[in-house]
Every structure is written in C-alpha cells, then in structure tokens.
Design a protein around this motif. Structure first.
Motif, PDB file in Angstrom:
ATOM      1  N   VAL A   1      14.906 -10.739   1.963  1.00 51.03           N
ATOM      2  CA  VAL A   1      13.877 -10.747   3.008  1.00 51.03           C
ATOM      3  C   VAL A   1      13.771  -9.366   3.649  1.00 51.03           C
ATOM      4  CG1 VAL A   1      13.275 -11.688   5.278  1.00 51.03           C
ATOM      5  CG2 VAL A   1      13.997 -13.213   3.440  1.00 51.03           C
ATOM      6  N   ALA A   2      14.899  -8.739   3.947  1.00 49.16           N
ATOM      7  CA  ALA A   2      14.883  -7.407   4.546  1.00 49.16           C
ATOM      8  C   ALA A   2      14.204  -6.403   3.618  1.00 49.16           C
ATOM      9  CB  ALA A   2      16.296  -6.955   4.884  1.00 49.16           C
ATOM     10  N   ALA A   3      14.515  -6.474   2.332  1.00 49.57           N
ATOM     11  CA  ALA A   3      13.887  -5.559   1.373  1.00 49.57           C
ATOM     12  C   ALA A   3      12.387  -5.807   1.282  1.00 49.57           C
ATOM     13  CB  ALA A   3      14.538  -5.713  -0.002  1.00 49.57           C
ATOM     14  N   ALA A   4      11.972  -7.068   1.311  1.00 52.92           N
ATOM     15  CA  ALA A   4      10.539  -7.389   1.245  1.00 52.92           C
ATOM     16  C   ALA A   4       9.810  -6.898   2.492  1.00 52.92           C
ATOM     17  CB  ALA A   4      10.345  -8.891   1.071  1.00 52.92           C
ATOM     18  N   VAL A   5      10.392  -7.118   3.655  1.00 49.73           N
ATOM     19  CA  VAL A   5       9.776  -6.655   4.904  1.00 49.73           C
ATOM     20  C   VAL A   5       9.682  -5.129   4.898  1.00 49.73           C
ATOM     21  CG1 VAL A   5      10.111  -6.495   7.414  1.00 49.73           C
ATOM     22  CG2 VAL A   5      10.433  -8.680   6.242  1.00 49.73           C
ATOM     23  N   ALA A   6      10.760  -4.478   4.486  1.00 50.88           N
ATOM     24  CA  ALA A   6      10.766  -3.014   4.433  1.00 50.88           C
ATOM     25  C   ALA A   6       9.711  -2.500   3.461  1.00 50.88           C
ATOM     26  CB  ALA A   6      12.156  -2.514   4.036  1.00 50.88           C
ATOM     27  N   ALA A   7       9.585  -3.148   2.309  1.00 49.44           N
ATOM     28  CA  ALA A   7       8.572  -2.725   1.328  1.00 49.44           C
ATOM     29  C   ALA A   7       7.162  -2.878   1.887  1.00 49.44           C
ATOM     30  CB  ALA A   7       8.734  -3.536   0.039  1.00 49.44           C
ATOM     31  N   VAL A   8       6.934  -3.921   2.664  1.00 44.98           N
ATOM     32  CA  VAL A   8       5.614  -4.101   3.285  1.00 44.98           C
ATOM     33  C   VAL A   8       5.343  -2.969   4.275  1.00 44.98           C
ATOM     34  CG1 VAL A   8       4.266  -5.586   4.835  1.00 44.98           C
ATOM     35  CG2 VAL A   8       5.483  -6.585   2.901  1.00 44.98           C
ATOM     36  N   PHE A   9       6.353  -2.561   5.033  1.00 47.43           N
ATOM     37  CA  PHE A   9       6.171  -1.447   5.959  1.00 47.43           C
ATOM     38  C   PHE A   9       5.841  -0.155   5.206  1.00 47.43           C
ATOM     39  CE2 PHE A   9       8.079  -4.049   9.272  1.00 47.43           C
ATOM     40  CZ  PHE A   9       7.305  -3.686  10.363  1.00 47.43           C
ATOM     41  N   VAL A  10       6.508   0.087   4.090  1.00 52.10           N
ATOM     42  CA  VAL A  10       6.187   1.271   3.281  1.00 52.10           C
ATOM     43  C   VAL A  10       4.749   1.182   2.788  1.00 52.10           C
ATOM     44  CG1 VAL A  10       6.698   2.486   1.123  1.00 52.10           C
ATOM     45  CG2 VAL A  10       8.576   1.736   2.597  1.00 52.10           C
ATOM     46  N   LEU A  11       4.354   0.028   2.287  1.00 50.34           N
ATOM     47  CA  LEU A  11       2.992  -0.174   1.803  1.00 50.34           C
ATOM     48  C   LEU A  11       1.969   0.059   2.909  1.00 50.34           C
ATOM     49  CD1 LEU A  11       1.060  -1.072  -0.470  1.00 50.34           C
ATOM     50  CD2 LEU A  11       1.398  -3.422   0.341  1.00 50.34           C
ATOM     51  N   ILE A  12       2.217  -0.491   4.084  1.00 52.99           N
ATOM     52  CA  ILE A  12       1.300  -0.316   5.215  1.00 52.99           C
ATOM     53  C   ILE A  12       1.221   1.163   5.607  1.00 52.99           C
ATOM     54  CG2 ILE A  12       0.994  -0.842   7.684  1.00 52.99           C
ATOM     55  CD1 ILE A  12       0.222  -3.103   5.709  1.00 52.99           C
ATOM     56  N   GLY A  13       2.343   1.839   5.602  1.00 51.98           N
ATOM     57  CA  GLY A  13       2.351   3.270   5.907  1.00 51.98           C
ATOM     58  C   GLY A  13       1.506   4.065   4.932  1.00 51.98           C
ATOM     59  N   VAL A  14       1.593   3.736   3.668  1.00 51.84           N
ATOM     60  CA  VAL A  14       0.788   4.422   2.640  1.00 51.84           C
ATOM     61  C   VAL A  14      -0.683   4.055   2.793  1.00 51.84           C
ATOM     62  CG1 VAL A  14       0.346   4.561   0.161  1.00 51.84           C
ATOM     63  CG2 VAL A  14       2.689   4.674   1.003  1.00 51.84           C
ATOM     64  N   LEU A  15      -0.971   2.761   2.974  1.00 51.26           N
ATOM     65  CA  LEU A  15      -2.366   2.320   3.083  1.00 51.26           C
ATOM     66  C   LEU A  15      -3.068   2.916   4.291  1.00 51.26           C
ATOM     67  CD1 LEU A  15      -2.129  -1.448   2.066  1.00 51.26           C
ATOM     68  CD2 LEU A  15      -3.023   0.465   0.717  1.00 51.26           C
ATOM     69  N   GLY A  16      -2.318   3.273   5.316  1.00 52.25           N
ATOM     70  CA  GLY A  16      -2.911   3.925   6.481  1.00 52.25           C
ATOM     71  C   GLY A  16      -3.516   5.278   6.165  1.00 52.25           C
ATOM     72  N   PHE A  17      -3.156   5.854   5.024  1.00 53.62           N
ATOM     73  CA  PHE A  17      -3.713   7.138   4.600  1.00 53.62           C
ATOM     74  C   PHE A  17      -4.795   6.991   3.535  1.00 53.62           C
ATOM     75  CE2 PHE A  17       0.575   8.497   6.064  1.00 53.62           C
ATOM     76  CZ  PHE A  17       0.164   9.365   7.063  1.00 53.62           C
ATOM     77  N   VAL A  18      -5.176   5.763   3.212  1.00 48.16           N
ATOM     78  CA  VAL A  18      -6.151   5.525   2.147  1.00 48.16           C
ATOM     79  C   VAL A  18      -7.525   5.252   2.759  1.00 48.16           C
ATOM     80  CG1 VAL A  18      -6.771   4.046   0.204  1.00 48.16           C
ATOM     81  CG2 VAL A  18      -4.372   4.623   0.607  1.00 48.16           C
ATOM     82  N   PRO A  19      -8.489   6.149   2.510  1.00 54.45           N
ATOM     83  CA  PRO A  19      -9.849   5.886   3.006  1.00 54.45           C
ATOM     84  C   PRO A  19     -10.389   4.606   2.386  1.00 54.45           C
ATOM     85  CG  PRO A  19      -9.628   8.140   2.199  1.00 54.45           C
ATOM     86  CD  PRO A  19      -8.385   7.409   1.790  1.00 54.45           C
ATOM     87  N   GLY A  20     -11.118   3.856   3.172  1.00 52.92           N
ATOM     88  CA  GLY A  20     -11.637   2.579   2.707  1.00 52.92           C
ATOM     89  C   GLY A  20     -10.766   1.449   3.199  1.00 52.92           C
ATOM     90  N   VAL A  21      -9.475   1.541   2.953  1.00 55.94           N
ATOM     91  CA  VAL A  21      -8.547   0.563   3.518  1.00 55.94           C
ATOM     92  C   VAL A  21      -8.419   0.847   5.014  1.00 55.94           C
ATOM     93  CG1 VAL A  21      -6.187  -0.330   3.476  1.00 55.94           C
ATOM     94  CG2 VAL A  21      -7.281   0.349   1.355  1.00 55.94           C
ATOM     95  N   THR A  22      -8.460   2.126   5.362  1.00 60.86           N
ATOM     96  CA  THR A  22      -8.464   2.558   6.752  1.00 60.86           C
ATOM     97  C   THR A  22      -9.890   2.965   7.098  1.00 60.86           C
ATOM     98  OG1 THR A  22      -6.181   3.299   6.620  1.00 60.86           O
ATOM     99  CG2 THR A  22      -7.508   4.218   8.392  1.00 60.86           C
ATOM    100  N   THR A  23     -10.522   2.171   7.960  1.00 67.65           N
ATOM    101  CA  THR A  23     -11.889   2.488   8.374  1.00 67.65           C
ATOM    102  C   THR A  23     -11.856   3.602   9.416  1.00 67.65           C
ATOM    103  OG1 THR A  23     -11.844   0.783  10.075  1.00 67.65           O
ATOM    104  CG2 THR A  23     -12.719   0.147   7.925  1.00 67.65           C
TER     105      THR A  23
END
Length: 156
Positions: free
Chosen positions: A16-38
């Motif tokens: 569970v900790a690894a899954a939660v951490a991976a989601v945080f990494v994904l969210i951090g990356v997606l915050g830099f992706v135009p389109g996903v970040t309006t």
C-alpha cells in the motif's frame, strides 16, 4: 552478514505504501504535462497566483509538483521496510491532516499560500490524511515488540 528476508509477498502495508508513493510520483509528473494540467501557461514556480490546475481542479505550481515528486520518491524508498512504510503512511497522513488545517486557516490570496492550495486541494488533503493515517496504523499487526497485537507484552 545480514539475513535475507523470507521469500514471498511483501506485507500489505509495504504494498500500500509503495502504491501510494507511486501515485504521488505520477501526480508530480502529470503536473508538468500540458493538457492534463489546464492553464499550463500560467504555471508559476510558487505562490497563489499560479493559474495552472491539475485535471482542471487542483491548483498546482512548479513547487507543488516538485513536492509531490519528492514525497513520492521518499515514500518509495521508505516502503522497502515495514517500519518505513508505517512511517510514510502514518506520518504522511498526519502531515496531510496538518496541511488540511493550514489550508483552511490561510487566506487564499496571501503570500502564506505559497504552495498553493484551493478548496479541492483542501478536501483531498483531508481524505488523504485520514486514509494514509488509517492505513499506516491498521494494516500491520506487529507493533515493534516482535509479537502480534493480540499477544500481551511480556507473555509468550
């Protein structure tokens, strides 16, 4: 020489900790992706004036995205051990509950809102805080004494 951990699946708390951490990494990356970040063109380094929103809902900045990445990477490292997984989930949950309180106390247009937070962030912090704290405290039966919770300390 260190003993090897027994082969088999990792305890649930580590998964569970690894899954939660991976989601945080994904969210951090997606915050830099135009389109996903309006409003990507309005992405500021920090501060309440950043007009970018992850998924059109959560206000983000470069600093906010970097904090998600860092938190996720630390979580991935901590999830390698049971104690680290508990620390990441319970400590992270407590931290997110503190962020939730801070988000309601701070004026949205003040310089103190430097990460930045909006109402959607605040409610997400509440859910994350309780969810992570509960997972960190309830998913593993051991309490560090070498026994299970149902075995009183000092008894075999």
């Amino acid at each position: 020489m260190r003993e090897r951990a027994p082969a088999g699946p990792k305890p649930r708390i580590q998964a569970v900790a690894a899954a939660v951490a991976a989601v945080f990494v994904l969210i951090g990356v997606l915050g830099f992706v135009p389109g996903v970040t309006t409003g990507y063109g309005e992405l500021a380094f920090a501060g309440h004036h950043s007009g970018a929103k992850l998924l059109g809902l959560f206000q983000v900045s470069v600093l906010h995205n970097l904090l998600h990445l860092l938190f996720g990477l630390v979580g991935l490292v901590l999830a390698r051990r049971i104690g680290g997984a508990r620390l990441f989930l319970a400590g992270g949950g407590a931290s997110y509950l503190a962020l939730w309180l801070y988000g309601f106390a701070v004026d949205r247009n003040a310089t103190a809102n430097f990460v930045p937070f909006n109402d959607a962030d605040n409610w997400l912090h509440l859910v994350l805080g309780f969810g992570m704290l509960a997972a960190g405290l309830l998913l593993f039966n051991g309490v560090g004494t070498g026994g299970r919770l149902d075995v009183p300390v000092g008894r075999p």
